[in-house]
Enzyme design. Sequence first.
Site, PDB file in Angstrom:
ATOM      1  CD  GLN A  11     -10.793  16.044 -75.045  1.00  0.00           C
ATOM      2  OE1 GLN A  11     -10.893  15.297 -76.020  1.00  0.00           O
ATOM      3  NE2 GLN A  11     -10.719  15.574 -73.809  1.00  0.00           N
ATOM      4  CG  ASP A 103     -17.717   8.924 -65.809  1.00  0.00           C
ATOM      5  OD1 ASP A 103     -17.295   9.952 -66.353  1.00  0.00           O
ATOM      6  OD2 ASP A 103     -16.984   7.950 -65.539  1.00  0.00           O
ATOM      7  CE1 TYR A 126     -13.151  16.467 -62.787  1.00  0.00           C
ATOM      8  CE2 TYR A 126     -13.846  14.177 -62.984  1.00  0.00           C
ATOM      9  CZ  TYR A 126     -13.812  15.460 -63.483  1.00  0.00           C
ATOM     10  OH  TYR A 126     -14.446  15.750 -64.662  1.00  0.00           O
TER      11      TYR A 126
END
Length: 305
Positions: A11, A103, A126
């Site tokens: 993206q 985050d 992750y």
Amino acid sequence: MRILVTGTQGQVVCSLVERAAQMPDVELITIGRPELDLAKPLSVRRAIAAAKPDLIVSAAAYTAVDRAEDEPELAYVVNAIGAASVAEAATRIGVPIIHLSTDYVFSGDRDRPYREDDDAVPKTIYGYTKLESEHAIASVTPHHIILRTSWVYSPFGANFVKTMLRLAGERDAVSVVSDQWGNPTSALDIADAILRIASRPIRENYGVYHLTGTGEINWSGFASHIFRTSRIAGGPFASVREISSADYPTKARRPLNSRLSTDKFEETFGWRAPAWQDSVDMVVKRLIPAGRHDEFKPMRHGTGG
């Protein structure tokens, strides 16, 4: 300026391509697999050396949050070792690097927005591998800017906005969690911020920054806003059923608090992203006229930036 971006389909990559096309003084190069494979350090070194960029944007990563729980080794190789390879290649040719993080490096247990100097204690594979990517880059080169972002969406690829629009075309009501809070962030805004950084002397501002859309919301509120905007634009609409995270279990535990403070970025670069509602509205209105809500790919809510 010649900017090399790792990856070709993400993206942020697609958003950078679109934004840079409007800037005649910027030459943007995107390189992905097989020429540049984060799991193959030699390919990274060769691709970056051949491109001869003035700046590298490290955007490619392993971002399948749930699958990473089953593939920790691969996630680590791509995110941590891959990031180190990009940083080493940048050092070899003497250029700075802008690296995208998430985050998810935080636990989500605090009751306020996270600042850059808060302890990073990830609770997912992750998040751990992305934190290791930050450490890897910092250990290889001081000439870096790390941008942590969250809840990324755009007109490109698979993301929460597209998923909600697709679901609204299939059903009258959609269940969305209401106890996870964060900052929805347009990849187009991230691209604008990166290009702003690139237009200034980067060496004066090395370090870690948080970069998100302005304002906060929970996932159910995010979905409700998407549906309202879509209905106004003539697109699909659904009502939202609020549920808890316990009602929607995922393999990787999502942070309850993904809010990030962006004060440091604004003070340093004199720029703050638009209100998240404004950026969401722009993306939804871009998608609806083209009828693209029929093409949206499914994606479980709350994946990382």
